[in-house]
Design an enzyme around this catalytic site. Structure first.
Site, PDB file in Angstrom:
ATOM      1  N   HIS A   1      49.012  47.570   8.633  1.00  0.00           N
ATOM      2  CA  HIS A   1      48.687  48.312   9.617  1.00  0.00           C
ATOM      3  C   HIS A   1      49.275  47.642  10.587  1.00  0.00           C
ATOM      4  O   HIS A   1      47.590  47.345  11.379  1.00  0.00           O
ATOM      5  CB  HIS A   1      47.115  49.197   9.181  1.00  0.00           C
ATOM      6  CG  HIS A   1      47.083  50.680   8.318  1.00  0.00           C
ATOM      7  ND1 HIS A   1      47.659  51.219   8.296  1.00  0.00           N
ATOM      8  CD2 HIS A   1      46.816  49.732   6.866  1.00  0.00           C
ATOM      9  CE1 HIS A   1      47.242  52.097   6.405  1.00  0.00           C
ATOM     10  NE2 HIS A   1      46.329  51.275   6.163  1.00  0.00           N
ATOM     11  N   LEU A   2      49.838  48.393  11.485  1.00  0.00           N
ATOM     12  CA  LEU A   2      49.639  47.335  12.086  1.00  0.00           C
ATOM     13  C   LEU A   2      49.926  48.302  13.921  1.00  0.00           C
ATOM     14  O   LEU A   2      49.758  47.893  14.922  1.00  0.00           O
ATOM     15  CB  LEU A   2      51.469  47.201  12.832  1.00  0.00           C
ATOM     16  CG  LEU A   2      51.807  45.707  11.910  1.00  0.00           C
ATOM     17  CD1 LEU A   2      53.354  45.400  11.955  1.00  0.00           C
ATOM     18  CD2 LEU A   2      51.036  44.292  12.325  1.00  0.00           C
ATOM     19  N   ARG A   3      50.040  49.913  14.104  1.00  0.00           N
ATOM     20  CA  ARG A   3      48.605  50.927  15.093  1.00  0.00           C
ATOM     21  C   ARG A   3      50.166  50.446  15.399  1.00  0.00           C
ATOM     22  O   ARG A   3      51.606  51.184  14.731  1.00  0.00           O
ATOM     23  CB  ARG A   3      48.042  50.932  15.285  1.00  0.00           C
ATOM     24  CG  ARG A   3      46.907  50.401  14.433  1.00  0.00           C
ATOM     25  CD  ARG A   3      46.611  51.375  13.722  1.00  0.00           C
ATOM     26  NE  ARG A   3      45.139  51.126  12.965  1.00  0.00           N
ATOM     27  CZ  ARG A   3      45.108  51.570  11.795  1.00  0.00           C
ATOM     28  NH1 ARG A   3      45.023  52.522  10.932  1.00  0.00           N
ATOM     29  NH2 ARG A   3      43.529  51.055  11.368  1.00  0.00           N
TER      30      ARG A   3
ATOM     31  N   ASN B   1      50.951  55.720   8.526  1.00  0.00           N
ATOM     32  CA  ASN B   1      50.311  56.807   8.454  1.00  0.00           C
ATOM     33  C   ASN B   1      49.777  56.771  10.405  1.00  0.00           C
ATOM     34  O   ASN B   1      48.143  56.559  11.210  1.00  0.00           O
ATOM     35  CB  ASN B   1      48.895  56.628   8.474  1.00  0.00           C
ATOM     36  CG  ASN B   1      48.037  54.656   8.742  1.00  0.00           C
ATOM     37  OD1 ASN B   1      48.395  54.076   8.994  1.00  0.00           O
ATOM     38  ND2 ASN B   1      46.191  54.935   7.703  1.00  0.00           N
TER      39      ASN B   1
ATOM     40  N   HIS C   1      46.123  49.129  -3.255  1.00  0.00           N
ATOM     41  CA  HIS C   1      45.143  48.276  -2.814  1.00  0.00           C
ATOM     42  C   HIS C   1      43.725  48.708  -4.316  1.00  0.00           C
ATOM     43  O   HIS C   1      43.390  49.847  -3.478  1.00  0.00           O
ATOM     44  CB  HIS C   1      44.486  48.814  -1.303  1.00  0.00           C
ATOM     45  CG  HIS C   1      44.469  50.669  -1.384  1.00  0.00           C
ATOM     46  ND1 HIS C   1      44.305  51.761  -1.524  1.00  0.00           N
ATOM     47  CD2 HIS C   1      44.960  51.237   0.067  1.00  0.00           C
ATOM     48  CE1 HIS C   1      44.658  52.585  -1.021  1.00  0.00           C
ATOM     49  NE2 HIS C   1      45.394  52.286  -0.089  1.00  0.00           N
TER      50      HIS C   1
ATOM     51  N   LEU D   1      38.738  52.091   2.742  1.00  0.00           N
ATOM     52  CA  LEU D   1      38.836  53.193   1.702  1.00  0.00           C
ATOM     53  C   LEU D   1      40.141  52.693   0.788  1.00  0.00           C
ATOM     54  O   LEU D   1      41.308  51.865   1.390  1.00  0.00           O
ATOM     55  CB  LEU D   1      39.081  54.690   2.169  1.00  0.00           C
ATOM     56  CG  LEU D   1      38.049  55.419   2.704  1.00  0.00           C
ATOM     57  CD1 LEU D   1      38.694  56.124   3.416  1.00  0.00           C
ATOM     58  CD2 LEU D   1      36.722  55.320   1.515  1.00  0.00           C
TER      59      LEU D   1
ATOM     60  N   HIS E   1      48.629  55.649  -2.296  1.00  0.00           N
ATOM     61  CA  HIS E   1      47.211  55.958  -1.734  1.00  0.00           C
ATOM     62  C   HIS E   1      46.289  56.880  -3.170  1.00  0.00           C
ATOM     63  O   HIS E   1      46.257  57.986  -3.506  1.00  0.00           O
ATOM     64  CB  HIS E   1      46.440  56.462  -0.507  1.00  0.00           C
ATOM     65  CG  HIS E   1      44.985  56.540  -0.216  1.00  0.00           C
ATOM     66  ND1 HIS E   1      44.805  55.152   0.358  1.00  0.00           N
ATOM     67  CD2 HIS E   1      43.745  56.808  -0.723  1.00  0.00           C
ATOM     68  CE1 HIS E   1      43.321  55.506   0.253  1.00  0.00           C
ATOM     69  NE2 HIS E   1      43.092  56.014  -0.404  1.00  0.00           N
TER      70      HIS E   1
ATOM     71  N   HIS F   1      51.234  45.097   2.849  1.00  0.00           N
ATOM     72  CA  HIS F   1      50.436  46.781   2.514  1.00  0.00           C
ATOM     73  C   HIS F   1      50.394  46.089   3.998  1.00  0.00           C
ATOM     74  O   HIS F   1      49.181  45.621   4.313  1.00  0.00           O
ATOM     75  CB  HIS F   1      49.764  47.357   1.752  1.00  0.00           C
ATOM     76  CG  HIS F   1      48.556  48.357   2.011  1.00  0.00           C
ATOM     77  ND1 HIS F   1      49.402  49.068   0.646  1.00  0.00           N
ATOM     78  CD2 HIS F   1      48.094  48.899   3.214  1.00  0.00           C
ATOM     79  CE1 HIS F   1      47.959  50.393   1.668  1.00  0.00           C
ATOM     80  NE2 HIS F   1      47.965  49.717   2.633  1.00  0.00           N
TER      81      HIS F   1
ATOM     82  N   ASP G   1      46.056  45.679   3.332  1.00  0.00           N
ATOM     83  CA  ASP G   1      45.261  46.898   3.782  1.00  0.00           C
ATOM     84  C   ASP G   1      44.957  46.309   5.018  1.00  0.00           C
ATOM     85  O   ASP G   1      43.809  47.254   5.502  1.00  0.00           O
ATOM     86  CB  ASP G   1      44.887  47.738   3.205  1.00  0.00           C
ATOM     87  CG  ASP G   1      44.438  49.084   3.291  1.00  0.00           C
ATOM     88  OD1 ASP G   1      45.156  49.281   4.209  1.00  0.00           O
ATOM     89  OD2 ASP G   1      43.567  49.781   2.830  1.00  0.00           O
TER      90      ASP G   1
ATOM     91  N   LYS H   1      55.574  55.979   1.315  1.00  0.00           N
ATOM     92  CA  LYS H   1      53.558  56.445   0.808  1.00  0.00           C
ATOM     93  C   LYS H   1      53.627  57.689   0.620  1.00  0.00           C
ATOM     94  O   LYS H   1      53.446  58.528   1.638  1.00  0.00           O
ATOM     95  CB  LYS H   1      53.506  55.954   2.340  1.00  0.00           C
ATOM     96  CG  LYS H   1      52.120  55.404   2.575  1.00  0.00           C
ATOM     97  CD  LYS H   1      51.209  54.322   1.302  1.00  0.00           C
ATOM     98  CE  LYS H   1      49.886  54.707   0.965  1.00  0.00           C
ATOM     99  NZ  LYS H   1      49.351  53.756   1.471  1.00  0.00           N
TER     100      LYS H   1
HETATM  101  O1  DOR Z   1      40.496  51.681   4.587  1.00  0.00           O
HETATM  102  C1  DOR Z   1      41.477  52.060   4.854  1.00  0.00           C
HETATM  103  N1  DOR Z   1      42.397  52.198   6.579  1.00  0.00           N
HETATM  104  N2  DOR Z   1      42.428  52.577   4.380  1.00  0.00           N
HETATM  105  C2  DOR Z   1      43.124  53.812   4.466  1.00  0.00           C
HETATM  106  O2  DOR Z   1      43.757  54.087   3.575  1.00  0.00           O
HETATM  107  C3  DOR Z   1      43.668  53.402   5.098  1.00  0.00           C
HETATM  108  C4  DOR Z   1      43.204  52.542   6.894  1.00  0.00           C
HETATM  109  C5  DOR Z   1      42.858  52.931   7.824  1.00  0.00           C
HETATM  110  O3  DOR Z   1      44.739  53.246   8.076  1.00  0.00           O
HETATM  111  O4  DOR Z   1      42.808  52.507   8.873  1.00  0.00           O
HETATM  112 ZN    ZN Z   2      45.855  51.101   4.332  1.00  0.00          ZN
END
Ligand code: DOR
Ligand code: ZN
Length: 345
Positions: A16-18, A42, A175, A220, A137, A14, A248, A100
């Site tokens: 996030h690479l943006r 996302n 998570h 989160l 989530h 899990h 995460d 997701k």
């Molecule tokens: O803390 C978090 N950041 N929880 C998430 O579910 C999304 C993530 C984010 O994309 O920044």
């Molecule tokens: Zn996440």
């Protein structure tokens, strides 16, 4: 006492690479230690279709520095308009490894997520049929539900009904942050797994709120009471194959974290393996670390384990940078508040 530990190269289930400058800056932080990662969709706009996932995968691979190897395992962002056949096709071609589900409004960039779970029933049925795991989530967004209870309520109101209505659907509770999540996984079968983040093994809600508000510990689902952290630590170090690492790691620039309405996310890509080794050692469970980081995830996703290895060695205190620089501004690296002694060599 173990001073050196060799593990199959870990994966992050899990991440996030943006995109853009942020992707460029954070990708090497993960690729340095991890072979593969499940890439969260996302973005703005979200990665909804197979074509968008293919284009995002290409951008990730282009951002990878020469000499590094890394395999992005792509996901699609489930919306109420997702086409079941697009999911099946993207999965059959090997492009995506999961879908997701964000309840609309639950977290960062989740506005296009699901409001009415009946509207995604056909997609979930198709996923069960063709074997695409659903990553969840797991928090309700009902304003009447206290933020610290949102995971437990999600299990009862959403997750359990979905699993009953969709036999054969393989689900990852992403998570998890509560003993309720741990207990629900333990009470079910191998079609249900859960990722646990590095930071939720380390912080409880006091870390966020005692002695002043600490935006870099805000994420989160929000960290819960100490008893929940202990339940997560127990699950992660138990050797139970249904629990595996999903960091995460979620980079936001300091500007976006340190403000009146700061973004949720802890950035742990840089120091996760040192953090985990320290925590597992404290539990006298270093022998369970490889399962958590390198074996259980591939087994759940039905992928081969990595052939190469990494070695962790214990010695002098390991210093990590407090921040990494990006063209968008600095990103603060997660600070556990205690010294780290295990380095990846
Ligand atoms: O803390 C978090 N950041 N929880 C998430 O579910 C999304 C993530 C984010 O994309 O920044
Ligand atoms: Zn996440």
């Amino acid at each position: 006492m173990t001073q050196s530990l060799t593990l199959r190269r870990p994966d992050d289930w899990h991440l996030h690479l943006r995109d853009g400058a942020m992707l460029q800056a954070v990708l090497p932080e993960t690729a340095r230690h991890f072979a593969r990662a499940i890439i969260m969709p996302n973005l703005v706009p979200p990665v909804v279709t197979g074509d968008q996932a293919a284009a995002y995968r290409d951008r990730i691979l282009r951002a990878l520095p020469d000499g590094m190897s890394f395999e992005p395992l792509m996901t699609l962002y489930l919306t109420e308009d997702t086409d079941p056949q697009d999911v099946a096709t993207a999965h059959a071609s090997g492009l995506i490894k999961a879908v997701k589900l964000y309840p609309a409004g639950a977290t960062t960039n989740s506005a296009s997520g699901v409001r009415d779970f009946d509207k995604v029933r056909a997609v979930l049925e198709k996923m069960a049929e063709v074997g695409v795991p659903l990553c969840l989530h797991g928090e309700v967004t009902d304003a009447k539900i206290d933020i610290f209870d949102r995971e437990a309520v999600f299990i009862d109101r959403v997750l359990d009904p979905i699993r009953r209505e969709t036999p054969g659907l393989r689900v990852v509770m992403e998570h998890i942050t509560t003993s309720n999540g741990v207990d629900y996984v333990r009470a079910n079968d191998a079609d249900l797994g859960a990722t646990i983040t590095t930071h939720h093994l380390i912080i409880n809600r006091n870390h966020i709120l005692v002695g002043g508000i600490k935006p870099h510990y805000y994420c989160l689902p929000v960290a819960k009471r100490e008893e929940h952290r202990l339940a997560l630590l127990n699950a992660a170090t138990s050797g139970d194959g249904r629990f595996f690492l999903g960091t995460d790691s979620a980079p936001h620039t300091d500007d976006n974290k340190e403000m009146a309405c700061g973004c949720a996310g802890c950035f742990t890509a840089t120091n996760t393996m040192s953090l985990l080794a320290e925590m597992f050692e404290r539990q006298d469970a270093l022998d369970k670390l490889e399962g958590f980081t390198s074996l259980h995830g591939p087994a759940f996703y039905r992928l081969p384990v990595n052939q190469d290895t990494i070695t962790l060695t214990k010695g002098e205190v390991v210093e990590y940078p407090a921040k990494i620089d990006t063209e968008d501004g600095p990103v603060t690296v997660f600070d556990p508040g205690f010294p780290l002694h295990w380095r990846v060599s």
